[in-house]
Design an enzyme around this catalytic site. Structure first.
Site, PDB file in Angstrom:
ATOM      1  N   SER A  16     -32.347 -15.961  12.262  1.00  0.00           N
ATOM      2  CA  SER A  16     -30.979 -15.451  12.396  1.00  0.00           C
ATOM      3  C   SER A  16     -30.478 -14.930  11.054  1.00  0.00           C
ATOM      4  O   SER A  16     -31.073 -15.201  10.003  1.00  0.00           O
ATOM      5  CB  SER A  16     -30.027 -16.545  12.909  1.00  0.00           C
ATOM      6  N   LEU A  18     -29.344 -13.361   7.616  1.00  0.00           N
ATOM      7  CA  LEU A  18     -30.030 -12.654   6.538  1.00  0.00           C
ATOM      8  C   LEU A  18     -31.543 -12.775   6.670  1.00  0.00           C
ATOM      9  O   LEU A  18     -32.282 -11.825   6.384  1.00  0.00           O
ATOM     10  CB  LEU A  18     -29.576 -13.200   5.185  1.00  0.00           C
ATOM     11  N   ASP A  58     -38.445 -27.917   9.145  1.00  0.00           N
ATOM     12  CA  ASP A  58     -37.297 -28.482   8.440  1.00  0.00           C
ATOM     13  C   ASP A  58     -37.617 -28.361   6.953  1.00  0.00           C
ATOM     14  O   ASP A  58     -38.454 -29.094   6.431  1.00  0.00           O
ATOM     15  CB  ASP A  58     -37.106 -29.949   8.831  1.00  0.00           C
ATOM     16  N   TYR A 167     -21.775 -26.812  -1.213  1.00  0.00           N
ATOM     17  CA  TYR A 167     -22.447 -25.526  -1.082  1.00  0.00           C
ATOM     18  C   TYR A 167     -22.640 -24.864  -2.443  1.00  0.00           C
ATOM     19  O   TYR A 167     -23.740 -24.404  -2.776  1.00  0.00           O
ATOM     20  CB  TYR A 167     -21.630 -24.624  -0.162  1.00  0.00           C
ATOM     21  N   THR A 202     -22.763 -12.475   9.310  1.00  0.00           N
ATOM     22  CA  THR A 202     -23.839 -13.313   9.824  1.00  0.00           C
ATOM     23  C   THR A 202     -23.275 -14.232  10.906  1.00  0.00           C
ATOM     24  O   THR A 202     -22.052 -14.296  11.102  1.00  0.00           O
ATOM     25  CB  THR A 202     -24.439 -14.167   8.695  1.00  0.00           C
TER      26      THR A 202
END
Length: 261
Positions: A16, A18, A58, A167, A202
């Site tokens: 999905s 980028l 993962d 983040y 996105t």
């Protein structure tokens, strides 16, 4: 390094956003694409459309990463290109005060650790496993180039906003390790660069109301729109194919500098 027909590539987070755009751009150049993603159904769908292979991986788990590379290499051979796009973007202030009760709480440690494990450690693991494999390959040219790695950081690495402590920390780590990794691998002919995307259209943003998306687009100096994932993919291909690009962290953001919130 030219993306010649048949060259093997791995794209993490390739089901999905980028990552998918990058996988499609590489497949359009006739590369053999392996997609690493947690969304097995979507990864299988995209891989089927591209004639590639899907690997449920993962990236925060070493054994899962190893199994993914083993499957990809069994199908396509040793990859010469790795593009790290897998990531998450949780939101949460370091501490917050409840306006009604006055109670003070801090962000869960588990959330911080999970974000670092996926965004930062996942990038490290995939880069390390891929580079080790690339080192077994013969050089492609007289300069000794064997492969190329593209990492995905974020403008949040430099302009982290309120609520982005996890983040921003993870993406700052990706940016910070790109040059040292490039230097670690310089004797092996493996180049390493990173892209710092700004506000892109996105799946993470697609769920926002149109008004909110329009406000984000208006904040971009020029062009006043959200980034197109295909533009990210074009830059990724440029970094792969341009042999003198190494150890660079390139912002792709329409000149935006993120405000505090």
């Amino acid at each position: 390094m030219q993306i010649d027909p048949g060259i093997a590539v791995v794209v993490t987070g390739g089901a999905s956003g980028l990552g998918e755009a990058t996988a499609r751009a590489l497949a359009a150049k006739s590369a053999k694409v392996a997609i690493f993603d947690m969304n097995e159904q979507r990864a299988e769908q995209v891989a089927s459309e591209l004639g590639g292979v899907a690997c449920m991986v993962d990236v925060s788990d070493e054994s899962s990463v190893e199994a993914g590379f083993a499957k990809a290499r069994e199908a396509h051979g040793q990859e010469r290109v790795l593009v790290n796009c897998a990531g998450v973007a949780p939101v949460g202030k370091l501490v917050r005060r409840d306006r009604e009760t006055g109670a003070i709480s801090h962000a869960p440690l588990a959330q911080f650790e999970k974000t670092l494990r996926i965004n930062l450690i996942g990038t490290f693991l995939c880069a390390a496993k891929s580079a080790a494999g690339m080192m077994t390959l013969d050089p492609l040219d007289e300069h000794g180039e064997r492969g190329a790695i593209v990492n995905t950081a974020s403008v949040a690495a430099e302009d982290g906003q309120i609520g982005q402590v996890s983040y921003a920390a993870s993406k700052a780590g990706v940016k910070g390790m790109t040059l040292p990794i490039a230097r670690d691998l310089m004797g092996e002919g493996i180049r390493v660069n990173a892209i710092l995307p700004g506000i892109f259209h996105t799946p993470m943003l697609a769920g926002l109301p149109e008004k909110a998306q329009a406000a984000l687009a208006e904040a971009v100096p020029f062009p006043k729109r959200l980034g197109d994932p295909e533009e990210f993919a074009k830059l990724a291909c440029f970094l792969i194919e341009t042999g003198y690009m190494n150890g660079e962290c390139v912002r792709l953001d329409g000149a935006i500098r993120m405000p505090p919130k």
